[in-house]
Design a protein around this motif. Structure first.
Motif, PDB file in Angstrom:
ATOM      1  N   GLU A 131      10.657  -2.033  10.138  1.00 39.95           N
ATOM      2  CA  GLU A 131      11.394  -1.229   9.165  1.00 39.95           C
ATOM      3  C   GLU A 131      10.514  -0.870   7.972  1.00 39.95           C
ATOM      4  O   GLU A 131      10.585   0.247   7.443  1.00 39.95           O
ATOM      5  CB  GLU A 131      12.632  -1.992   8.697  1.00 39.95           C
ATOM      6  CG  GLU A 131      13.679  -2.163   9.786  1.00 39.95           C
ATOM      7  CD  GLU A 131      14.972  -2.766   9.261  1.00 39.95           C
ATOM      8  OE1 GLU A 131      14.944  -3.400   8.184  1.00 39.95           O
ATOM      9  OE2 GLU A 131      16.005  -2.596   9.916  1.00 39.95           O
ATOM     10  N   THR A 132       9.676  -1.806   7.544  1.00 41.02           N
ATOM     11  CA  THR A 132       8.810  -1.569   6.386  1.00 41.02           C
ATOM     12  C   THR A 132       7.820  -0.450   6.660  1.00 41.02           C
ATOM     13  O   THR A 132       7.683   0.493   5.866  1.00 41.02           O
ATOM     14  CB  THR A 132       8.049  -2.861   6.011  1.00 41.02           C
ATOM     15  OG1 THR A 132       8.987  -3.862   5.619  1.00 41.02           O
ATOM     16  CG2 THR A 132       7.075  -2.611   4.865  1.00 41.02           C
ATOM     17  N   ILE A 133       7.121  -0.517   7.790  1.00 41.88           N
ATOM     18  CA  ILE A 133       6.095   0.478   8.077  1.00 41.88           C
ATOM     19  C   ILE A 133       6.729   1.827   8.374  1.00 41.88           C
ATOM     20  O   ILE A 133       6.187   2.884   8.000  1.00 41.88           O
ATOM     21  CB  ILE A 133       5.189   0.015   9.249  1.00 41.88           C
ATOM     22  CG1 ILE A 133       3.860   0.781   9.243  1.00 41.88           C
ATOM     23  CG2 ILE A 133       5.873   0.123  10.580  1.00 41.88           C
ATOM     24  CD1 ILE A 133       2.961   0.442   8.090  1.00 41.88           C
ATOM     25  N   ALA A 134       7.920   1.833   9.007  1.00 37.45           N
ATOM     26  CA  ALA A 134       8.605   3.100   9.275  1.00 37.45           C
ATOM     27  C   ALA A 134       9.043   3.764   7.976  1.00 37.45           C
ATOM     28  O   ALA A 134       8.867   4.978   7.789  1.00 37.45           O
ATOM     29  CB  ALA A 134       9.807   2.861  10.184  1.00 37.45           C
ATOM     30  N   SER A 135       9.599   2.984   7.053  1.00 40.37           N
ATOM     31  CA  SER A 135      10.044   3.532   5.766  1.00 40.37           C
ATOM     32  C   SER A 135       8.861   4.020   4.954  1.00 40.37           C
ATOM     33  O   SER A 135       8.914   5.092   4.326  1.00 40.37           O
ATOM     34  CB  SER A 135      10.815   2.466   4.981  1.00 40.37           C
ATOM     35  OG  SER A 135      11.942   2.025   5.699  1.00 40.37           O
ATOM     36  N   GLY A 136       7.773   3.238   4.947  1.00 42.28           N
ATOM     37  CA  GLY A 136       6.594   3.626   4.187  1.00 42.28           C
ATOM     38  C   GLY A 136       5.965   4.910   4.700  1.00 42.28           C
ATOM     39  O   GLY A 136       5.578   5.786   3.920  1.00 42.28           O
ATOM     40  N   ARG A 137       5.889   5.043   6.011  1.00 38.59           N
ATOM     41  CA  ARG A 137       5.270   6.235   6.598  1.00 38.59           C
ATOM     42  C   ARG A 137       6.141   7.478   6.414  1.00 38.59           C
ATOM     43  O   ARG A 137       5.639   8.591   6.321  1.00 38.59           O
ATOM     44  CB  ARG A 137       5.030   6.003   8.092  1.00 38.59           C
ATOM     45  CG  ARG A 137       3.873   5.062   8.394  1.00 38.59           C
ATOM     46  CD  ARG A 137       3.816   4.730   9.877  1.00 38.59           C
ATOM     47  NE  ARG A 137       2.637   3.936  10.208  1.00 38.59           N
ATOM     48  CZ  ARG A 137       2.442   3.353  11.389  1.00 38.59           C
ATOM     49  NH1 ARG A 137       3.352   3.477  12.338  1.00 38.59           N
ATOM     50  NH2 ARG A 137       1.348   2.652  11.616  1.00 38.59           N
ATOM     51  N   ALA A 138       7.462   7.277   6.356  1.00 38.45           N
ATOM     52  CA  ALA A 138       8.376   8.415   6.306  1.00 38.45           C
ATOM     53  C   ALA A 138       8.314   9.165   4.980  1.00 38.45           C
ATOM     54  O   ALA A 138       8.680  10.340   4.926  1.00 38.45           O
ATOM     55  CB  ALA A 138       9.806   7.941   6.562  1.00 38.45           C
ATOM     56  N   PHE A 139       7.838   8.506   3.921  1.00 37.39           N
ATOM     57  CA  PHE A 139       7.907   9.133   2.595  1.00 37.39           C
ATOM     58  C   PHE A 139       6.536   9.246   1.930  1.00 37.39           C
ATOM     59  O   PHE A 139       6.412   9.168   0.711  1.00 37.39           O
ATOM     60  CB  PHE A 139       8.876   8.345   1.705  1.00 37.39           C
ATOM     61  CG  PHE A 139      10.279   8.335   2.231  1.00 37.39           C
ATOM     62  CD1 PHE A 139      11.099   9.428   2.063  1.00 37.39           C
ATOM     63  CD2 PHE A 139      10.763   7.250   2.939  1.00 37.39           C
ATOM     64  CE1 PHE A 139      12.385   9.443   2.577  1.00 37.39           C
ATOM     65  CE2 PHE A 139      12.045   7.245   3.446  1.00 37.39           C
ATOM     66  CZ  PHE A 139      12.859   8.347   3.269  1.00 37.39           C
ATOM     67  N   VAL A 140       5.511   9.456   2.754  1.00 34.76           N
ATOM     68  CA  VAL A 140       4.168   9.673   2.218  1.00 34.76           C
ATOM     69  C   VAL A 140       4.047  11.128   1.778  1.00 34.76           C
ATOM     70  O   VAL A 140       4.359  12.045   2.541  1.00 34.76           O
ATOM     71  CB  VAL A 140       3.098   9.350   3.275  1.00 34.76           C
ATOM     72  CG1 VAL A 140       1.706   9.685   2.745  1.00 34.76           C
ATOM     73  CG2 VAL A 140       3.164   7.880   3.649  1.00 34.76           C
TER      74      VAL A 140
ATOM     75  N   THR B 174       0.807  -1.225   0.000  1.00 38.23           N
ATOM     76  CA  THR B 174       0.000   0.000   0.000  1.00 38.23           C
ATOM     77  C   THR B 174       0.838   1.271   0.000  1.00 38.23           C
ATOM     78  O   THR B 174       0.292   2.364  -0.081  1.00 38.23           O
ATOM     79  CB  THR B 174      -0.931   0.026   1.226  1.00 38.23           C
ATOM     80  OG1 THR B 174      -0.141  -0.019   2.425  1.00 38.23           O
ATOM     81  CG2 THR B 174      -1.878  -1.157   1.220  1.00 38.23           C
ATOM     82  N   SER B 175       2.170   1.156   0.098  1.00 37.71           N
ATOM     83  CA  SER B 175       3.031   2.331   0.033  1.00 37.71           C
ATOM     84  C   SER B 175       3.535   2.492  -1.391  1.00 37.71           C
ATOM     85  O   SER B 175       4.147   1.579  -1.947  1.00 37.71           O
ATOM     86  CB  SER B 175       4.220   2.193   0.989  1.00 37.71           C
ATOM     87  OG  SER B 175       5.164   3.223   0.765  1.00 37.71           O
ATOM     88  N   ARG B 176       3.326   3.645  -1.982  1.00 36.74           N
ATOM     89  CA  ARG B 176       3.718   3.838  -3.377  1.00 36.74           C
ATOM     90  C   ARG B 176       5.225   3.908  -3.597  1.00 36.74           C
ATOM     91  O   ARG B 176       5.728   3.372  -4.579  1.00 36.74           O
ATOM     92  CB  ARG B 176       3.030   5.084  -3.935  1.00 36.74           C
ATOM     93  CG  ARG B 176       1.515   4.914  -4.007  1.00 36.74           C
ATOM     94  CD  ARG B 176       0.862   5.943  -4.888  1.00 36.74           C
ATOM     95  NE  ARG B 176      -0.548   5.646  -5.107  1.00 36.74           N
ATOM     96  CZ  ARG B 176      -1.310   6.261  -6.005  1.00 36.74           C
ATOM     97  NH1 ARG B 176      -0.791   7.215  -6.760  1.00 36.74           N
ATOM     98  NH2 ARG B 176      -2.568   5.932  -6.155  1.00 36.74           N
ATOM     99  N   PRO B 177       5.989   4.581  -2.734  1.00 39.41           N
ATOM    100  CA  PRO B 177       7.433   4.679  -3.017  1.00 39.41           C
ATOM    101  C   PRO B 177       8.277   3.577  -2.391  1.00 39.41           C
ATOM    102  O   PRO B 177       9.469   3.495  -2.653  1.00 39.41           O
ATOM    103  CB  PRO B 177       7.804   6.024  -2.401  1.00 39.41           C
ATOM    104  CG  PRO B 177       6.910   6.132  -1.218  1.00 39.41           C
ATOM    105  CD  PRO B 177       5.612   5.465  -1.615  1.00 39.41           C
ATOM    106  N   LEU B 178       7.703   2.719  -1.517  1.00 46.69           N
ATOM    107  CA  LEU B 178       8.518   1.782  -0.747  1.00 46.69           C
ATOM    108  C   LEU B 178       9.285   0.829  -1.657  1.00 46.69           C
ATOM    109  O   LEU B 178       8.717   0.219  -2.555  1.00 46.69           O
ATOM    110  CB  LEU B 178       7.643   0.976   0.214  1.00 46.69           C
ATOM    111  CG  LEU B 178       8.422   0.095   1.197  1.00 46.69           C
ATOM    112  CD1 LEU B 178       9.139   0.959   2.226  1.00 46.69           C
ATOM    113  CD2 LEU B 178       7.485  -0.885   1.904  1.00 46.69           C
TER     114      LEU B 178
END
Length: 577
Positions: A274-283, A77-81
């Motif tokens: 790590e996945t959720i932290a990275s995904g949230r950081a670049f929304v 669900t994260s576009r840039p991840l």
């Protein structure tokens, strides 16, 4: 009118890929392609380097940057991840494989890795189906800071021998430190030179040209050095033969499940964190935030599928996601482009990669892993709260001294202990009123003129009151009562969001004891749930509506009225005399 909430209720029935494909714009194609190609220049060298950290062949890193990346692009669900592996996952994988395949051959390692990665995928999928996305919050930020700092120390110590051309027998932290210093006289100067030059290239590019594909340039320089200067004849070890083509099917060994599942659970937790932290950081503004339970499913499916094709445990990476986003990625198409570049590398460039020096890979790992240890974060924690700084240090020491797998357990236990400590010792404030207002605030030397009212003690406990902390709250109230000698204790409960049965029973007993000693207990500002609970208990009947108030103003008005009534008979009696 169309109900806008319907798609949200049915979101679980649709592939996320259909959601971003449906709204895709032609203007996004070019930036997505450029971002995917650029990100691959960061992803591939680091993935291969981290595979060596895990004790696996470098091609495993390529497999990890291919299969999980494709699966995540379809289900995430994260576009840039950008998904592959990371320093944390690599060192945890190394520890797990060391337990079941110490010194094993390539075939044994491949089977053990497939089993471990499949278990990680299954744990993540089950957690997603059970909607356990909140579990990542069980590790507090200070503890996670300490955990990653410990990982950085372990990885750097693990890679230093490769950086200087030493072969040491691994053991405990202190054994490894001793072996490293004892072996320094036998270091290979040519290998040291390759490592130092690689580090210099990486550091210089990161500072002078932060958007450049620094890992790719460093790796290319290492390969060029071997090809042009014949560094092997000077004692520089290289990766060696890498099979060209698609990964082979690898079947897991079910007999290893019992040994590997605890490690798989820990790796799954760190992968998701790590996945959720990275995904949230670049929304970006206007984009939906990653959905935790969907992310569990996506990374779980990526790991499960990758396990059968030679992948090691995978998850989202902060650095590669940052590159992906900064270069211009709009959708998961960028990840599919990165996966396509990875596929091309496996099919065409494997012989060239075989010329890469181990010192070059070690340098890449050290430069990017050392960033996990951030002294500024430790200083920031210390500036706010010394106790949490200690928790961070405990987590760091747990990883360094006990090992990475036990370090996860230490990190979780420290987080839970920290939580237990916080909830077991909630504050209780004595209140006074700011003159000329209806503002009640804790007693402070900064506000010596605040009004106090002899005879009534205003107290405000905060947080959830339950069996763990109820007695501590009582112990804090006792000296305040003994000092004030009040006739009434008014407990302002507006900051208490829950009152557990055991705590309510203790409050009832305390009210009785104070009443027998001539001190009334009033309750103020109960929320509806707590009020209903008190009403249904014997305490509600004891207090009645006369000793429960909506706010402190009402309680204080009742107290003043009561005092005037007591003062009036005394005045009349004085006039008779």
């Amino acid at each position: 009118m169309r109900n806008r909430s319907l798609p949200r209720h049915g979101a679980g029935l649709h592939l996320p890929v259909l959601e971003w494909v449906r709204g895709y714009q032609k203007s996004w194609i070019k930036p997505d392609v450029i971002a995917g190609v650029t990100a691959s220049a960061v992803v591939l060298p680091k993935a291969m380097a981290y595979a060596t950290v895990a004790g696996l062949p470098v091609q495993v890193g390529l497999y990890t940057a291919f299969v999980p990346m494709v699966i995540y692009a379809l289900f995430g669900t994260s576009r840039p991840l950008s998904v592959s592996t990371s320093a944390t996952l690599a060192i945890l994988t190394a520890a797990a494989l060391g337990q079941v395949a110490p010194g094993g051959g390539l075939a044994q390692l491949a089977v053990a890795t497939a089993t471990l990665t499949l278990l990680v995928g299954i744990v993540l999928i089950l957690a997603g189906l059970l909607r356990l996305g909140f579990v990542a919050n069980f590790i507090s930020e200070p503890v996670l800071t300490g955990f990653k700092g410990g990982i950085a120390i372990v990885i750097v110590l693990d890679q230093l021998p490769k950086l200087i051309g030493l072969h040491v027998v691994k053991g405990s932290f202190f054994h490894n430190v001793y072996s490293l210093f004892a072996g320094l006289p036998h270091a290979s100067l040519a290998t040291v030179a390759v490592g130092v030059v690689t580090i210099a290239i990486l550091v210089a590019l990161e500072h002078l040209y932060p958007k450049s594909p620094a890992p790719l340039i460093a790796v290319a320089c290492g390969i060029a050095g071997v090809g042009l200067l014949g560094l092997q004849k000077y004692g520089v070890d290289v990766v060696g033969h890498i099979p060209t083509g698609l990964p082979s099917l690898v079947m897991p060994d079910l007999s290893l499940i019992e040994q590997l599942w605890p490690a798989a659970a820990g790796i799954a937790l760190m992968s998701f964190t790590e996945t959720i932290a990275s995904g949230r950081a670049f929304v970006h503004s206007g984009e939906a935030a990653p959905l935790p339970n969907r992310e569990l499913l996506a990374t779980g499916l990526g790991n499960a599928a990758g396990a059968l094709l030679g992948s090691m445990p995978a998850g989202g990476g902060t650095t590669q996601t940052a590159v992906n986003r900064l270069v211009g990625a709009h959708t998961q198409l960028a990840e599919l482009v990165t996966a396509a570049v990875t596929l091309g590398t496996m099919l065409l460039l494997a012989p060239l990669i075989g010329l890469m020096p181990h010192a070059t890979l070690a340098a890449v790992v050290i430069v990017y892993s050392i960033g996990l240890l951030k002294p500024a974060d430790f200083r920031a924690i210390l500036a706010v709260r010394r106790t949490e700084f200690v928790w961070a240090l405990v987590a760091l020491a747990g990883v360094v001294l006990l090992g990475t797998l036990k370090g996860i357990l230490v990190a979780i236990l420290v987080s839970l202990a920290a939580l237990a400590y916080q909830v077991s010792d909630p504050p209780v404030y004595e209140l006074r009123r700011k003159r000329g207002t209806n503002v009640f605030r804790p007693v402070s030397d900064e506000h010596p003129d605040d009004e106090q009212f002899p005879g009534i003690l205003l107290l405000r406990p905060e947080g959830r009151i339950f069996f763990v902390n109820a007695s501590n709250i009582g112990h804090k109230i006792v000296p305040l009562v003994e000092r004030a000698h009040p006739q009434v204790i008014a407990l302002d409960m507006r900051a208490v969001f829950d009152l557990e049965y055991t705590a309510l029973k203790m409050l009832t007993e305390a009210e009785k004891q104070y009443r027998e000693n001539g001190i009334a207990v009033w309750l103020v500002g109960l929320n509806p749930e707590v009020f209903a609970m008190v009403q249904n208990a014997p305490l509600g009947k004891t207090l009645g509506h006369g000793r429960m108030f909506l706010n402190l103003e009402q309680a204080l008005a009742a107290w003043c009225s009561q005092e005037r009534k007591h003062a009036a008979p005394d005045a009349r009696q004085g006039s008779v005399h």
